[in-house]
Motif scaffolding. Structure first.
Motif: not given
Length: 365
Positions: A60-62, A67-70, A72-76, A102-106
């Motif tokens: 739930l915290y994650s 960082i989840e609000k960033l 995709d281009d920034i995460l990339r 780490v996660s499905t999104n990553w």
């Protein structure tokens, strides 16, 4: 239990129980063990529930983590700075695999970015045991997600299991996309791998790093299509067989270390001719090469060479070929000399003088 006739005080007084009391004591022991077993079961169940609740809380915290609000281009971009330039498919751990898990999104971000899959290193580490099936699975992932981007490949295995051989064949089937290749002669001595590389062609290859141990069996004809190599590194490579490697005007950086451990000097003039054809050569590293003492009969002019590093890696190395007197480097700016015998330095300095070059940086070690 303290009110029982057989209280703790009796035990402390070293009371010796009679037969009737012994029966009662046995019953109490059995009761204590049953109670402890029940308490342990409840404790394990409680710890399990606590662990599940903590994991759920962390999840739930994650979900609300900044960082989840960033985008995709920034995460990339962040991932590109954190991950290695080349994936170690033989390693058990690594930042690339850790981030991807780490996660499905990553994972989706990494899998949808071919650049992350454009570098691949295959080397079995001595103290890291990775199953062949996992290595092959990772190779299939690289092939699946790398798209059509140019590939940087490092195949450094010294021994191949059947599954590893199959994996390398799969990698070699994409040789036409290789722009950088680091490979051992152990792998190149496999005829099936040679055929696959030769059939694919190496027209996009820009950097080639060949690692010994040297071998008279290695067939370098597979590199004939690699006519655009800009950086060539040869380490413990056998000559004259290695003349099948393209060494021509396209090469700008040449490193040769511990090459030429052979008494066959009948083609040494071919080596000098190869060097003479490298008119675009800008950087030359020449360490512990033992081609004998036969000097070239014609001047070797390297008009673009601005950096020269020469010397011996071992005090037991034999002298280099007597080519320095016939070498001309008019554009030389950086010179590093690492010879253990002062007598070997004189010919190099004479070569600099004869070339009328203006050296701005000289390092003697």
């Amino acid at each position: 239990m303290s009110n029982h006739p057989l209280s703790f005080s009796l035990a402390r007084e070293h009371h010796i129980p009679n037969n009737s009391e012994r029966t009662t004591i046995q019953f109490l022991i059995s009761s204590c063990e049953a109670f402890l077993h029940m308490a342990e079961s409840k404790r394990f169940a409680l710890e399990f529930h606590i662990s599940n609740i903590q994991s759920y809380r962390d999840l739930l915290y994650s979900l609300i983590s900044p960082i989840e609000k960033l985008p995709d281009d920034i995460l990339r971009e962040i991932f590109s700075n954190l991950c290695e330039d080349i994936i170690d498919i033989g390693g058990r751990y690594g930042q690339f695999w850790d981030i991807r898990n780490v996660s499905t999104n990553w994972r989706n971000i990494i899998d949808s970015t071919p650049y992350f899959w454009s570098g691949l290193k295959m080397r079995r580490r001595r103290y890291v045991q990775v199953k062949d099936a996992l290595i092959f699975q990772r190779i299939l992932l690289c092939a699946k997600f790398s798209g059509e981007v140019p590939l940087t490949i490092a195949l450094l295995e010294k021994h191949m299991s059947p599954k590893e051989h199959e994996a390398i064949i799969h990698i070699a089937s994409q040789a036409n996309r290789w722009v950088s290749l680091e490979i051992t002669t152990c792998i190149l001595n496999d005829y099936k791998i040679q055929d696959v590389i030769r059939n694919q062609g190496l027209t996009r290859l820009r950097k080639l790093n060949l690692q010994g141990p040297l071998s008279v069996l290695t067939n370098y004809d597979m590199f004939h299509s690699a006519t655009s190599i800009e950086e060539l590194v040869l380490d413990y490579i056998y000559f004259p067989g290695a003349f099948g490697i393209p060494m021509d005007n396209s090469v700008k950086r040449l490193t040769m270390t511990n090459c030429g451990w052979t008494n066959r000097l009948d083609k040494l003039d071919v080596l000098y001719s190869k060097l003479r054809s490298m008119s675009s050569l800008e950087e030359l590293t020449w360490i512990s090469n033992t081609f004998g003492e036969e000097a070239p009969t014609e001047v070797i002019m390297l008009p673009s060479l601005h950096t020269l590093s020469c010397g011996h890696s071992s005090m037991y190395s034999e002298p280099d070929p007597k080519m320095w007197d016939m070498l001309r480097v008019p554009s030389l700016k950086h010179l590093e000399i690492n010879y253990r015998w002062p007598s070997a330095i004189g010919p190099i300095l004479s070569m600099v003088t004869s070339s009328n070059s203006f050296v701005t940086q000289l390092q003697l070690s």
